[in-house]
Scaffold this motif. Sequence first.
Motif, short mmCIF file in Angstrom:
data_model
loop_
_atom_site.label_atom_id
_atom_site.label_comp_id
_atom_site.label_asym_id
_atom_site.label_seq_id
_atom_site.Cartn_x
_atom_site.Cartn_y
_atom_site.Cartn_z
N ILE A 60 0.83 -1.21 0.00
CA ILE A 60 0.00 0.00 0.00
C ILE A 60 0.86 1.25 0.00
O ILE A 60 1.79 1.39 0.80
CB ILE A 60 -0.96 -0.01 1.21
CG1 ILE A 60 -1.93 -1.20 1.07
CG2 ILE A 60 -1.72 1.30 1.30
CD1 ILE A 60 -2.89 -1.35 2.21
N HIS A 61 0.53 2.17 -0.90
CA HIS A 61 1.16 3.49 -0.96
C HIS A 61 0.08 4.53 -0.67
O HIS A 61 -0.97 4.53 -1.30
CB HIS A 61 1.80 3.74 -2.33
CG HIS A 61 3.07 2.98 -2.53
ND1 HIS A 61 4.31 3.60 -2.56
CD2 HIS A 61 3.30 1.65 -2.68
CE1 HIS A 61 5.24 2.68 -2.74
NE2 HIS A 61 4.67 1.49 -2.82
N LEU A 62 0.38 5.39 0.29
CA LEU A 62 -0.61 6.38 0.73
C LEU A 62 -0.26 7.78 0.26
O LEU A 62 0.89 8.22 0.35
CB LEU A 62 -0.72 6.37 2.25
CG LEU A 62 -1.27 5.08 2.89
CD1 LEU A 62 -1.35 5.25 4.39
CD2 LEU A 62 -2.63 4.71 2.31
N TYR A 63 -1.28 8.47 -0.21
CA TYR A 63 -1.22 9.86 -0.64
C TYR A 63 -2.38 10.58 0.04
O TYR A 63 -3.21 9.96 0.70
CB TYR A 63 -1.36 9.96 -2.17
CG TYR A 63 -0.30 9.21 -2.95
CD1 TYR A 63 0.74 9.88 -3.58
CD2 TYR A 63 -0.36 7.82 -3.07
CE1 TYR A 63 1.71 9.19 -4.31
CE2 TYR A 63 0.60 7.12 -3.78
CZ TYR A 63 1.63 7.81 -4.40
OH TYR A 63 2.58 7.12 -5.12
N TRP A 64 -2.45 11.88 -0.15
CA TRP A 64 -3.54 12.65 0.44
C TRP A 64 -4.19 13.51 -0.63
O TRP A 64 -3.48 14.21 -1.39
CB TRP A 64 -3.02 13.51 1.60
CG TRP A 64 -2.84 12.71 2.85
CD1 TRP A 64 -3.71 12.61 3.90
CD2 TRP A 64 -1.75 11.83 3.17
NE1 TRP A 64 -3.22 11.74 4.84
CE2 TRP A 64 -2.02 11.24 4.42
CE3 TRP A 64 -0.56 11.47 2.50
CZ2 TRP A 64 -1.16 10.33 5.03
CZ3 TRP A 64 0.30 10.56 3.11
CH2 TRP A 64 0.00 10.00 4.35
N GLY A 65 -5.52 13.47 -0.70
CA GLY A 65 -6.25 14.25 -1.70
C GLY A 65 -6.24 15.73 -1.43
O GLY A 65 -6.45 16.54 -2.34
N ASP A 66 -5.98 16.08 -0.18
CA ASP A 66 -5.77 17.49 0.16
C ASP A 66 -5.04 17.57 1.49
O ASP A 66 -5.02 16.61 2.26
CB ASP A 66 -7.08 18.29 0.18
CG ASP A 66 -7.98 17.93 1.36
OD1 ASP A 66 -8.07 16.72 1.69
OD2 ASP A 66 -8.59 18.83 1.95
N GLU A 67 -4.43 18.70 1.72
CA GLU A 67 -3.68 18.91 2.96
C GLU A 67 -3.60 20.39 3.26
O GLU A 67 -3.52 21.24 2.37
CB GLU A 67 -2.27 18.33 2.82
CG GLU A 67 -1.39 18.47 4.06
CD GLU A 67 -1.96 17.75 5.29
OE1 GLU A 67 -2.87 18.34 5.93
OE2 GLU A 67 -1.49 16.64 5.58
N ARG A 68 -3.65 20.68 4.56
CA ARG A 68 -3.47 22.07 5.01
C ARG A 68 -1.97 22.40 5.01
O ARG A 68 -1.15 21.53 5.25
CB ARG A 68 -4.04 22.23 6.41
CG ARG A 68 -5.54 21.94 6.48
CD ARG A 68 -6.00 21.86 7.92
NE ARG A 68 -7.44 21.65 8.02
CZ ARG A 68 -8.02 20.45 8.05
NH1 ARG A 68 -7.27 19.35 7.99
NH2 ARG A 68 -9.34 20.35 8.15
N CYS A 69 -1.66 23.64 4.74
CA CYS A 69 -0.26 24.07 4.73
C CYS A 69 0.20 24.35 6.15
O CYS A 69 0.32 25.50 6.59
CB CYS A 69 -0.07 25.27 3.81
SG CYS A 69 -0.09 24.80 2.08
N VAL A 70 0.42 23.25 6.87
CA VAL A 70 0.91 23.29 8.25
C VAL A 70 1.99 22.21 8.36
O VAL A 70 2.04 21.28 7.55
CB VAL A 70 -0.22 23.02 9.27
CG1 VAL A 70 -1.26 24.12 9.23
CG2 VAL A 70 -0.87 21.65 9.02
N PRO A 71 2.88 22.30 9.33
CA PRO A 71 3.90 21.25 9.50
C PRO A 71 3.25 19.90 9.80
O PRO A 71 2.11 19.84 10.30
CB PRO A 71 4.72 21.75 10.70
CG PRO A 71 4.46 23.22 10.77
CD PRO A 71 3.06 23.42 10.28
N PRO A 72 3.95 18.80 9.52
CA PRO A 72 3.38 17.47 9.74
C PRO A 72 3.10 17.15 11.20
O PRO A 72 2.37 16.20 11.49
CB PRO A 72 4.44 16.53 9.16
CG PRO A 72 5.71 17.32 9.16
CD PRO A 72 5.30 18.74 8.92
#
Length: 232
Positions: A60-72
């Motif tokens: 499994i490879h995980l990606y994100w359809g959206d993300e906030r511009c904040v540190p991880p």
Amino acid sequence: MNINIFKHKQALALHIGQLLFDKSNNQERLNIALSGGSTPKAIFDELALNYKDKIDWNKIHLYWGDERCVPPSDSESNYKMTYDHLLSKVNFPEENIHRVKGELNVNEACNDYIDEIEKTVNKVNDLPQFDIVILGMGADGHTASIFPYQIELWDSEEICVPAKHPESGQERVSFSGKLINNAKEIYFLVTGIDKAEKVAEIINQKNTYQSYPASLVKTPLWFLDEEAASQL
């Protein structure tokens, strides 16, 4: 239209957990784009609890359809939510995690993510094709981080776009419509009574449904709890 209705969020999470388990058994690699929100959180908890040693996480490879511009490490990070509820609890290969670098400015983060997806996801129709894109929907009809006031971002020529929350002004990186709609499967996970009106408008194509970005998703598999489906 494929609509699945569950008693509550936990029942929905159990079903999606089994779906992902079955998919991972039948493929050598599974590219999945995740969303934030409380429903995916319940799914991650289900996977960590009942599939920790059953799923071959190397596939499994995980990606994100959206993300906030904040540190991880930020509590608002979709990546952090996934890490806290799933990745930290299973033996997940670090090289299979493809996160948005929200610590960069929005344009740098967006361009970096476009490069990452182009390099690591096979193309179909001249576009990267995810096996599964998981989406949520806001009470305003937004999906990913494309909001009604920026609905034109859906038709961007780029596969990812810089976006901005309409009230807080928070900057985000989001998949565009053409990347979402090129996925093999799209899971629309919608729970809660506050979503019921928009769900009904979009599924029944009523009122101003075309002004909601969520209405532009092609052939999704809908997974609803009874509250979200209550006006159907």
